[in-house]
Design a protein around this motif. Sequence first.
Motif, PDB file in Angstrom:
ATOM      1  N   ALA A 196       0.814  -1.216   0.000  1.00  0.00           N
ATOM      2  CA  ALA A 196       0.000   0.000   0.000  1.00  0.00           C
ATOM      3  C   ALA A 196       0.848   1.266   0.000  1.00  0.00           C
ATOM      4  O   ALA A 196       0.344   2.350  -0.274  1.00  0.00           O
ATOM      5  N   THR A 197       2.131   1.128   0.324  1.00  0.00           N
ATOM      6  CA  THR A 197       2.985   2.310   0.467  1.00  0.00           C
ATOM      7  C   THR A 197       4.130   2.382  -0.538  1.00  0.00           C
ATOM      8  O   THR A 197       4.682   3.456  -0.750  1.00  0.00           O
TER       9      THR A 197
ATOM     10  N   VAL B 116      -5.294  -5.336  -4.070  1.00  0.00           N
ATOM     11  CA  VAL B 116      -3.908  -4.917  -3.848  1.00  0.00           C
ATOM     12  C   VAL B 116      -3.039  -6.161  -3.770  1.00  0.00           C
ATOM     13  O   VAL B 116      -1.955  -6.234  -4.349  1.00  0.00           O
ATOM     14  N   LEU B 117      -3.543  -7.156  -3.058  1.00  0.00           N
ATOM     15  CA  LEU B 117      -2.854  -8.439  -2.946  1.00  0.00           C
ATOM     16  C   LEU B 117      -3.640  -9.464  -3.750  1.00  0.00           C
ATOM     17  O   LEU B 117      -4.818  -9.673  -3.512  1.00  0.00           O
TER      18      LEU B 117
ATOM     19  N   MET C  70      -3.866   3.747   0.510  1.00  0.00           N
ATOM     20  CA  MET C  70      -3.186   3.712  -0.789  1.00  0.00           C
ATOM     21  C   MET C  70      -3.675   4.850  -1.668  1.00  0.00           C
ATOM     22  O   MET C  70      -2.888   5.507  -2.362  1.00  0.00           O
ATOM     23  N   ARG C  71      -4.959   5.115  -1.641  1.00  0.00           N
ATOM     24  CA  ARG C  71      -5.520   6.201  -2.444  1.00  0.00           C
ATOM     25  C   ARG C  71      -5.035   7.559  -1.944  1.00  0.00           C
ATOM     26  O   ARG C  71      -4.734   8.450  -2.735  1.00  0.00           O
ATOM     27  N   LEU C  72      -4.941   7.712  -0.646  1.00  0.00           N
ATOM     28  CA  LEU C  72      -4.417   8.969  -0.111  1.00  0.00           C
ATOM     29  C   LEU C  72      -2.966   9.177  -0.518  1.00  0.00           C
ATOM     30  O   LEU C  72      -2.565  10.261  -0.953  1.00  0.00           O
ATOM     31  N   PHE C  73      -2.158   8.142  -0.373  1.00  0.00           N
ATOM     32  CA  PHE C  73      -0.741   8.251  -0.735  1.00  0.00           C
ATOM     33  C   PHE C  73      -0.573   8.539  -2.218  1.00  0.00           C
ATOM     34  O   PHE C  73       0.317   9.290  -2.619  1.00  0.00           O
TER      35      PHE C  73
ATOM     36  N   ALA D  86      -1.753   8.334   6.938  1.00  0.00           N
ATOM     37  CA  ALA D  86      -2.923   7.460   6.920  1.00  0.00           C
ATOM     38  C   ALA D  86      -3.078   6.833   8.290  1.00  0.00           C
ATOM     39  O   ALA D  86      -2.087   6.622   9.011  1.00  0.00           O
ATOM     40  N   ALA D  87      -4.307   6.525   8.645  1.00  0.00           N
ATOM     41  CA  ALA D  87      -4.607   5.976   9.964  1.00  0.00           C
ATOM     42  C   ALA D  87      -4.035   4.580  10.108  1.00  0.00           C
ATOM     43  O   ALA D  87      -4.117   3.754   9.207  1.00  0.00           O
ATOM     44  N   MET D  88      -3.452   4.342  11.272  1.00  0.00           N
ATOM     45  CA  MET D  88      -2.931   3.010  11.592  1.00  0.00           C
ATOM     46  C   MET D  88      -3.920   2.310  12.507  1.00  0.00           C
ATOM     47  O   MET D  88      -4.744   2.946  13.165  1.00  0.00           O
TER      48      MET D  88
END
Lengths: 66, 551
Positions: free
Chosen positions: B149-150, B192-193, B255-258, B268-270
């Motif tokens: 995601a990053t 994503v996966l 992922m969309r925010l990044f 992003a929130a963890m």
Amino acid sequence: MNELERTHPQSNPSSEPSAGPSGSSGLNELRRQAAALAAAGDAAIQKALSTNSEAFLASMRQEGGQ
Amino acid sequence: MSQRLFGLETEYAFALLDRQGRRVNQAQAIDWLVKAARQRLVHLPDINSNGIFLTNGSRLYIDCGAHPEYAGPELADPWDAARYIKAGELTLQDIAADLVSKHDGVAQACFFRQNVDYSGSGSTWGSHESYLHKASPELFQRHLLPYLATRLIYTGAGGFDPTYPGIRFLLSPRVPYLVAEVSGESTQCRGVLHTKNESLSSEGYNRLHLLCSESLFSEWAIFLRVGVTAVIVAMIEAGLRPGDLIKLSKPLEAMRLFAEDPSCRQVAAMARGEPNTAVTIQRRYLEMAQSHLGESFMPPWAAEVCTQWRRALDLLESGSPDSVASRLDWAIRWSVFSRFLQREGYSWESVQDWNRLIESPPKKLEGRKNPFEMLEIDGVIPPEAVLDYLLEGIGPRLREHGIPLNEVRKFQSLRSRLFELDTRFGQLGGAGLFSQLDQAGVLDHHLQGVDNFAHARDFPPALGRAKLRGDTVRLCGRTNASRNGYLCDWSAIWDMPQKRYLDLSDPFAQQTDWKTPPSPKSEPASRPSSIERHLRVLEMLHRDRRPPAPF
């Protein structure tokens, strides 16, 4: 002829893109690099861009895929 | 040190244009492409498709959506990842030249290494990675997902979101097409996966298959994409559990925010603790890798990968996007597009202003993805009237802001031209934007050792079954007569006349080992599992019949 796959031995650590200079001379160099990229970008766009982008995109239409 | 194997598949956009600039019928174009490839290239036919296997161990075939796919050989080091992508490019450029020279009606044969369509079809196609491993696949969702995601901060190709009515630049243009965290599908409901685990090898081996990223040009970015992922897969296989330390609350949303933030400062929130940037999350993985360098499960090049990985994160953190403007695909695109906007009298800020203006279409258009295009496609309203229809809703806002109506048309034109520039960026050959910038010497993406591309085009890597496959193709695939009766696969080469097969089920195989296939009448338990897939071929061998020729 003995062709080598590639010329880089794995033990050689100096394989990275340039580190980039630091300090005021570094800033000048960064500005020069940015200017060079901008100028090259201008030339590349001038060469690449068509007169009708919508027609180009339609002509390159792709369907499906993974 | 432990050897790893991985591979890259690149789906290309492809079009033939006649002398008037019109598109040649795609089915016809594909047929000519396949024939040209078979005429030019030493090859053996693929047992499973219309494709061919080449002397460097790779496969060239036509994937769904009529995309030529170059699936490179199994590789053992990340430098070769960039070399064999370039090898595929050289092969396709040779075929492109043949298509133009052999067909009077063809003026241009265009290949594009990109992954989204901007004509309104909604299509996307892949750049897939495969990593050989022996880990339990169930571990990847927890331990690999935060990484996937990053990583787009250095693996993203850059581009635009064609599903958005305005102009939205993304570090990774595939992101809008990823609709699930985990999925086994590849054409709808992409994740994503990806959970597909078709081993193509003997028992005990698994294949992690990723389709969440895009094709790249930067050698440095390709090196990082493959090298870092391979190191993390090795860590997970060895029993390390990075996901225990790093868990995103909503990976897909993150992922969309990044993807929308070229400064790479978005958090992003963890699941626990404070929000993190993509760089911070990546550093957690890097720290774990660095603390285990030198252990037996690490590949021999892990230290160099970590050095480059750290360097990339340091640069991104110190001043993205300018700090990587000449090095990473998305940042090169960002730089070029920024310059173009400036020349056209725009900025990213003014583009955002326009986006806000057209994000709220009239009520009649609610629910439609792209007002400019959907109405034209539906045929509801003639193209020239679409703008007027939109203005019904946004006209008052334009007047409120003192914006002339023709400015909307200019913005629409800008959008189309940016889409064309993005497409041109990925065009193979001298016309492509990346190629022009590279030739001008203004990019800084090269890695020492990523060279000798002609060798990679013609010869396989030195390690593993790709070498056996490539050497056998070279030996047997020169002419129609010599390749008669041979069929090729990732895990075997079949010699029909002599009723034998070259066993390539061991990915690390180093010795040519021709075997006599077991009888179809033998007990299933006595047959190698890798051969089960070709039981039909076994039966035909023993009945002395030829299998259907690939089309």
